[in-house]
Every structure is written in structure tokens, then in C-alpha cells.
Design a protein around this motif. Structure first.
Motif, PDB file in Angstrom:
ATOM      1  N   ASP A 198      31.774 -53.607 -89.122  1.00 37.40           N
ATOM      2  CA  ASP A 198      30.702 -52.920 -88.410  1.00 37.40           C
ATOM      3  C   ASP A 198      29.326 -53.132 -89.015  1.00 37.40           C
ATOM      4  OD1 ASP A 198      31.246 -51.537 -90.698  1.00 37.40           O
ATOM      5  OD2 ASP A 198      31.181 -49.545 -89.793  1.00 37.40           O
ATOM      6  N   LYS A 199      29.237 -53.751 -90.205  1.00 43.96           N
ATOM      7  CA  LYS A 199      27.947 -53.972 -90.850  1.00 43.96           C
ATOM      8  C   LYS A 199      27.831 -55.427 -91.285  1.00 43.96           C
ATOM      9  CE  LYS A 199      28.690 -50.889 -93.999  1.00 43.96           C
ATOM     10  NZ  LYS A 199      28.536 -49.999 -95.178  1.00 43.96           N
ATOM     11  N   PRO A 200      26.592 -55.959 -91.369  1.00 39.09           N
ATOM     12  CA  PRO A 200      26.424 -57.337 -91.843  1.00 39.09           C
ATOM     13  C   PRO A 200      27.051 -57.571 -93.212  1.00 39.09           C
ATOM     14  CG  PRO A 200      24.383 -56.572 -90.853  1.00 39.09           C
ATOM     15  CD  PRO A 200      25.305 -55.378 -90.908  1.00 39.09           C
ATOM     16  N   SER A 201      26.918 -56.598 -94.110  1.00 37.53           N
ATOM     17  CA  SER A 201      27.484 -56.762 -95.454  1.00 37.53           C
ATOM     18  C   SER A 201      29.009 -56.850 -95.404  1.00 37.53           C
ATOM     19  CB  SER A 201      27.066 -55.599 -96.354  1.00 37.53           C
ATOM     20  OG  SER A 201      27.512 -54.360 -95.828  1.00 37.53           O
ATOM     21  N   SER A 202      29.618 -56.062 -94.513  1.00 39.82           N
ATOM     22  CA  SER A 202      31.082 -56.115 -94.373  1.00 39.82           C
ATOM     23  C   SER A 202      31.521 -57.453 -93.798  1.00 39.82           C
ATOM     24  CB  SER A 202      31.562 -54.979 -93.468  1.00 39.82           C
ATOM     25  OG  SER A 202      31.208 -53.720 -94.011  1.00 39.82           O
ATOM     26  N   LYS A 203      30.759 -57.984 -92.854  1.00 39.79           N
ATOM     27  CA  LYS A 203      31.052 -59.306 -92.306  1.00 39.79           C
ATOM     28  C   LYS A 203      30.915 -60.365 -93.404  1.00 39.79           C
ATOM     29  CE  LYS A 203      29.512 -58.251 -87.577  1.00 39.79           C
ATOM     30  NZ  LYS A 203      30.765 -58.557 -86.859  1.00 39.79           N
ATOM     31  N   GLY A 204      29.889 -60.203 -94.230  1.00 37.97           N
ATOM     32  CA  GLY A 204      29.677 -61.157 -95.323  1.00 37.97           C
ATOM     33  C   GLY A 204      30.819 -61.155 -96.316  1.00 37.97           C
ATOM     34  N   ARG A 205      31.348 -59.982 -96.622  1.00 35.10           N
ATOM     35  CA  ARG A 205      32.472 -59.899 -97.566  1.00 35.10           C
ATOM     36  C   ARG A 205      33.697 -60.642 -97.019  1.00 35.10           C
ATOM     37  NH1 ARG A 205      31.448 -56.048-101.621  1.00 35.10           N
ATOM     38  NH2 ARG A 205      29.727 -54.629-101.116  1.00 35.10           N
ATOM     39  N   VAL A 206      33.905 -60.553 -95.702  1.00 38.16           N
ATOM     40  CA  VAL A 206      35.035 -61.262 -95.088  1.00 38.16           C
ATOM     41  C   VAL A 206      34.876 -62.769 -95.270  1.00 38.16           C
ATOM     42  CG1 VAL A 206      36.169 -61.815 -92.902  1.00 38.16           C
ATOM     43  CG2 VAL A 206      35.519 -59.448 -93.408  1.00 38.16           C
ATOM     44  N   LEU A 207      33.671 -63.279 -94.994  1.00 34.62           N
ATOM     45  CA  LEU A 207      33.442 -64.724 -95.092  1.00 34.62           C
ATOM     46  C   LEU A 207      33.489 -65.218 -96.530  1.00 34.62           C
ATOM     47  CD1 LEU A 207      30.618 -65.241 -92.429  1.00 34.62           C
ATOM     48  CD2 LEU A 207      33.062 -65.725 -92.239  1.00 34.62           C
ATOM     49  N   ILE A 208      32.968 -64.428 -97.461  1.00 34.16           N
ATOM     50  CA  ILE A 208      32.996 -64.836 -98.869  1.00 34.16           C
ATOM     51  C   ILE A 208      34.424 -64.864 -99.391  1.00 34.16           C
ATOM     52  CG2 ILE A 208      32.364 -64.081-101.201  1.00 34.16           C
ATOM     53  CD1 ILE A 208      29.647 -63.248 -99.953  1.00 34.16           C
ATOM     54  N   LYS A 209      35.217 -63.897 -98.990  1.00 28.98           N
ATOM     55  CA  LYS A 209      36.625 -63.923 -99.404  1.00 28.98           C
ATOM     56  C   LYS A 209      37.306 -65.191 -98.898  1.00 28.98           C
ATOM     57  CE  LYS A 209      40.996 -61.371 -99.302  1.00 28.98           C
ATOM     58  NZ  LYS A 209      41.788 -62.547 -98.934  1.00 28.98           N
ATOM     59  N   TYR A 210      37.006 -65.548 -97.646  1.00 26.29           N
ATOM     60  CA  TYR A 210      37.643 -66.721 -97.039  1.00 26.29           C
ATOM     61  C   TYR A 210      37.142 -68.027 -97.664  1.00 26.29           C
ATOM     62  CZ  TYR A 210      38.235 -70.392 -93.485  1.00 26.29           C
ATOM     63  OH  TYR A 210      38.509 -71.559 -92.832  1.00 26.29           O
ATOM     64  N   LEU A 211      35.813 -68.188 -97.785  1.00 26.23           N
ATOM     65  CA  LEU A 211      35.241 -69.469 -98.186  1.00 26.23           C
ATOM     66  C   LEU A 211      35.060 -69.634 -99.690  1.00 26.23           C
ATOM     67  CD1 LEU A 211      32.559 -69.843 -95.366  1.00 26.23           C
ATOM     68  CD2 LEU A 211      34.637 -71.217 -95.649  1.00 26.23           C
ATOM     69  N   VAL A 212      35.079 -68.530-100.430  1.00 22.37           N
ATOM     70  CA  VAL A 212      34.875 -68.616-101.883  1.00 22.37           C
ATOM     71  C   VAL A 212      36.146 -68.244-102.642  1.00 22.37           C
ATOM     72  CG1 VAL A 212      33.539 -67.778-103.849  1.00 22.37           C
ATOM     73  CG2 VAL A 212      32.412 -68.142-101.645  1.00 22.37           C
ATOM     74  N   THR A 213      36.697 -67.068-102.347  1.00 20.15           N
ATOM     75  CA  THR A 213      37.849 -66.585-103.104  1.00 20.15           C
ATOM     76  C   THR A 213      39.139 -67.314-102.728  1.00 20.15           C
ATOM     77  OG1 THR A 213      36.821 -64.399-103.187  1.00 20.15           O
ATOM     78  CG2 THR A 213      39.142 -64.536-103.781  1.00 20.15           C
ATOM     79  N   ASP A 214      39.370 -67.474-101.432  1.00 19.12           N
ATOM     80  CA  ASP A 214      40.663 -67.990-100.979  1.00 19.12           C
ATOM     81  C   ASP A 214      40.779 -69.511-101.033  1.00 19.12           C
ATOM     82  OD1 ASP A 214      41.355 -65.395-100.528  1.00 19.12           O
ATOM     83  OD2 ASP A 214      41.154 -65.472 -98.341  1.00 19.12           O
ATOM     84  N   ILE A 215      39.653 -70.222-101.081  1.00 21.41           N
ATOM     85  CA  ILE A 215      39.683 -71.690-101.126  1.00 21.41           C
ATOM     86  C   ILE A 215      39.109 -72.129-102.461  1.00 21.41           C
ATOM     87  CG2 ILE A 215      39.018 -73.842-100.008  1.00 21.41           C
ATOM     88  CD1 ILE A 215      38.601 -72.308 -97.420  1.00 21.41           C
ATOM     89  N   ALA A 216      39.977 -72.563-103.366  1.00 22.01           N
ATOM     90  CA  ALA A 216      39.523 -72.914-104.715  1.00 22.01           C
ATOM     91  C   ALA A 216      38.910 -74.305-104.778  1.00 22.01           C
ATOM     92  CB  ALA A 216      40.693 -72.830-105.701  1.00 22.01           C
ATOM     93  N   ASN A 217      39.329 -75.196-103.894  1.00 14.33           N
ATOM     94  CA  ASN A 217      38.905 -76.588-103.936  1.00 14.33           C
ATOM     95  C   ASN A 217      37.536 -76.754-103.279  1.00 14.33           C
ATOM     96  OD1 ASN A 217      38.761 -79.340-102.502  1.00 14.33           O
ATOM     97  ND2 ASN A 217      40.359 -79.670-104.032  1.00 14.33           N
ATOM     98  N   ASP A 218      36.570 -77.356-103.990  1.00 13.32           N
ATOM     99  CA  ASP A 218      35.212 -77.511-103.461  1.00 13.32           C
ATOM    100  C   ASP A 218      35.177 -78.339-102.181  1.00 13.32           C
ATOM    101  OD1 ASP A 218      33.791 -75.982-105.319  1.00 13.32           O
ATOM    102  OD2 ASP A 218      33.599 -77.649-106.721  1.00 13.32           O
ATOM    103  N   SER A 219      35.883 -79.458-102.159  1.00 17.26           N
ATOM    104  CA  SER A 219      35.855 -80.335-100.989  1.00 17.26           C
ATOM    105  C   SER A 219      36.389 -79.617 -99.752  1.00 17.26           C
ATOM    106  CB  SER A 219      36.675 -81.601-101.247  1.00 17.26           C
ATOM    107  OG  SER A 219      36.156 -82.322-102.339  1.00 17.26           O
ATOM    108  N   ALA A 220      37.530 -78.944 -99.914  1.00 15.74           N
ATOM    109  CA  ALA A 220      38.117 -78.212 -98.789  1.00 15.74           C
ATOM    110  C   ALA A 220      37.187 -77.100 -98.321  1.00 15.74           C
ATOM    111  CB  ALA A 220      39.474 -77.641 -99.183  1.00 15.74           C
ATOM    112  N   ALA A 221      36.565 -76.397 -99.274  1.00 14.19           N
ATOM    113  CA  ALA A 221      35.667 -75.296 -98.918  1.00 14.19           C
ATOM    114  C   ALA A 221      34.446 -75.803 -98.171  1.00 14.19           C
ATOM    115  CB  ALA A 221      35.249 -74.536-100.173  1.00 14.19           C
TER     116      ALA A 221
END
Length: 326
Positions: free
Chosen positions: A40-63
């Protein structure tokens, strides 16, 4: 020779191919999109994307591949929040692979957008990303300025997790600047706050930061318990960088003690992780520990092998022009 399938198998194969096309065309997993759209908030949306693109994908090329695909998707949706957070994730990865200037430029642009929206989490993440890019560029003094701004804002906002992260970032920045006394103060603050928050995943990295400082000060006995905890938590929470870095620190300690078998053991573990996840800085460290160990134990063939690999790792980290000036 062409391969022919029975009719039933041809139908199944066609379905599989069509499904694969759909999956390739879908830039973000449905589970991530659902969580993003439900936020419901931009910050909450950002946390979802950061988890997906930063936390969950360790490989730089794949990310980077996934990040660019996600960016295309959000642009078609005219979703400025999604665009800014995705660009920020891409900026961090660009800094990690050596494109520091692009990382900083994108980060500064996004920082302005987050400030205009008064998105505190976005601002904190942008400050961290810009600081990290300066660290990758070996400009810790510039990084420290952004990390300090992060601490001030996290204090004001009451965001304890961001405050702990800012402590850890500043501690690492001071350590890279050779200001180890200040580094230790903030590293210990990060360890303490992550412990209070029961955030074991991020605690692993903070423990690694404190261990780095002790190793740099050659306080090896003090470093060892932090390294052991960092490895245990890093393995448990799949923090591959922290795990590789801790094993390399152990290799450094054992090399100093001329315990070459133990040096080789830890360096080989770090080498394996570095190779799998494209941590070129950790690969370089592991190769250097290996060739120095084999040189000391008069294993000429192995020494030459890892010396050459170390030189190749340096080529990946620095362009040839910089290498000539070293």
C-alpha cells in the motif's frame, strides 16, 4: 540426425515450449508482482523489489538481466515507483561489476526522486547504494559522507533495521579508509542492534565487518570468534559473500601463521563460492592465498596455476589501462 517424437510427446513438447515462452516474457515472478501490487506504500513496494533483485538473486549477471527485464515492465506500466526502485537495484549491481560511474549517476537521480516523494526508505536505500558504488571505486571518503547521511536519517525516522545497516555500512567505509578505530565502533553498534532485532541474516554481514577490522589490525585472536559466527549464519541464511569473505579471512590468518594446509582449505572454499557467484574480489583473494601457500610449500605447478588465475582475476577487476599504471 533429426529427432522425431510420437504425436503425444510432440503435443507435450509444444506445450512446454509455449509455457517457456510465457515464462521468459514475464519479467517478474507472479508471486513478486502480487506482493508488489498488494503493497500500500511506495516504501513497501520498494522492499518487495529489493528482496527480489538484491536479496534473492546473489549472482550479479542474473540480477542485471532480471533487473533490466523488470525495468522494461514498469516502464510499460508507467510505474515511477517501480522504475526508481528497479533502477536503484541495477545501479548497485553496476557498481559491483565495476561500472562505478553509472551506478553513482543512477543512484543520485533516484535519490532526488525519493526525496521529492518523501520516501524515507527509498532515500536510505539510495544513500547506501551510492556509498557502496564509491566503495567499489575505492573512494571510501566519498562513501562515508553518504553513509553518515543514512545514519542521521535512520535515527530521525526510527527505522531500526536501516539504522543497523547504516552502522554496518559506515563501519565498513571507515575500515576501507584505514580508520579502524572508528570502524570498530560502528561495526560493533551494527552487531549489537542486529542482535537486538534478532535479524540473523544481516547479523552475519555485520559480524564479517567486525572480523575484517580485527584482521586488518592483525588482532587475529579477536577475529576468529566473529569469523566462526559469520560463517555459521552466512551458511544458514545463504549469505554467500559473507561466507566467502570469512573463509578468505581465515586463509589470511593461517597463511600468516604458516599453517599452509589450513590456508589452502579455507581458500579453496572461498574460491568455490567466488566462482559460482561471480565474486571476483573474493576469487582474487583466494587465488593469491593459494599461490602463496603452494609457493611456500614448493608445489611449483600449483603455484603457477593459481598465480595465473590471480592475474586473470585482476584483469576482471581492473581494466588494462589501470593495470599498466599499478
Amino acid at each position: 540426425m533429426p529427432i522425431f517424437f510420437p504425436a503425444k510427446k510432440r503435443v507435450l513438447l509444444l506445450i512446454a515450449v509455449l509455457l517457456n515462452i510465457v515464462l521468459v516474457a514475464q519479467p517478474i515472478p507472479d508471486s513478486v508482482l502480487s506482493a508488489y501490487n498488494a503493497a500500500d506504500k511506495p516504501s513497501s513496494k520498494g522492499r518487495v523489489l529489493i528482496k527480489y533483485l538484491v536479496t534473492d538473486i546473489a549472482n550479479d549477471s542474473a540480477a542485471l538481466i532480471q533487473g533490466k527485464a523488470a525495468l522494461t515492465y514498469f516502464k510499460t506500466q508507467d510505474d515511477e515507483v517501480g522504475i526508481d526502485y528497479t533502477q536503484l537495484c541495477v545501479a548497485g549491481r553496476l557498481g559491483s561489476i565495476g561500472d562505478y560511474a553509472s551506478g553513482v549517476t543512477i543512484g543520485l537521480k533516484n535519490l532526488q526522486h525519493f526525496e521529492e516523494r518523501t520516501d524515507t526508505f527509498g532515500i536510505l536505500t539510495a544513500l547506501k547504494t551510492i556509498g557502496n558504488c564509491y566503495i567499489y571505486a575505492q573512494q571510501p571518503t566519498e562513501a562515508i559522507l553518504y553513509y553518515k547521511r543514512g545514519i542521521s536519517l535512520a535515527h530521525t525516522s526510527g527505522d531500526q533495521k536501516s539504522l543497523a545497516a547504516s552502522y554496518n555500512n559506515l563501519g565498513f567505509g571507515f575500515s576501507q579508509a584505514g580508520r579502524n578505530d572508528s570502524a570498530l565502533v560502528y561495526g560493533q553498534k551494527a552487531v549489537g542492534l542486529y542482535t537486538e532485532l534478532s535479524d540473523d541474516r544481516n547479523l552475519a554481514g555485520a559480524l564479517g565487518t567486525v572480523a575484517d577490522i580485527y584482521v586488518a589490525n592483525r588482532d587475529f585472536d579477536l577475529a576468529v570468534p566473529f569469523l566462526r559466527r559469520a560463517i555459521a549464519l552466512g551458511v544458514e541464511h545463504e549469505d554467500y559473500f559473507t561466507t566467502a569473505n570469512a573463509h578468505n579471512n581465515f586463509a589470511q590468518i593461517y597463511l600468516d601463521a604458516k599453517q599452509f594446509d589450513s590456508t589452502i582449505l579455507h581458500a579453496q572454499i572461498a574460491r568455490g563460492i567466488g566462482w559460482e557467484w561471480e565474486y571476483n574480489d573474493q576469487l582474487l583473494r583466494s587465488y593469491e592465498f593459494l599461490y602463496k601457500s603452494y609457493e611456500a610449500t614448493v608445489h611449483q605447478d600449483s603455484m603457477i596455476k593459481y598465480f595465473r588465475l590471480a592475474m586473470k582475476a585482476k584483469d576482471r577487476l581492473f581494466d588494462l589501462e589501470k593495470m599498466r599504471n599499478i
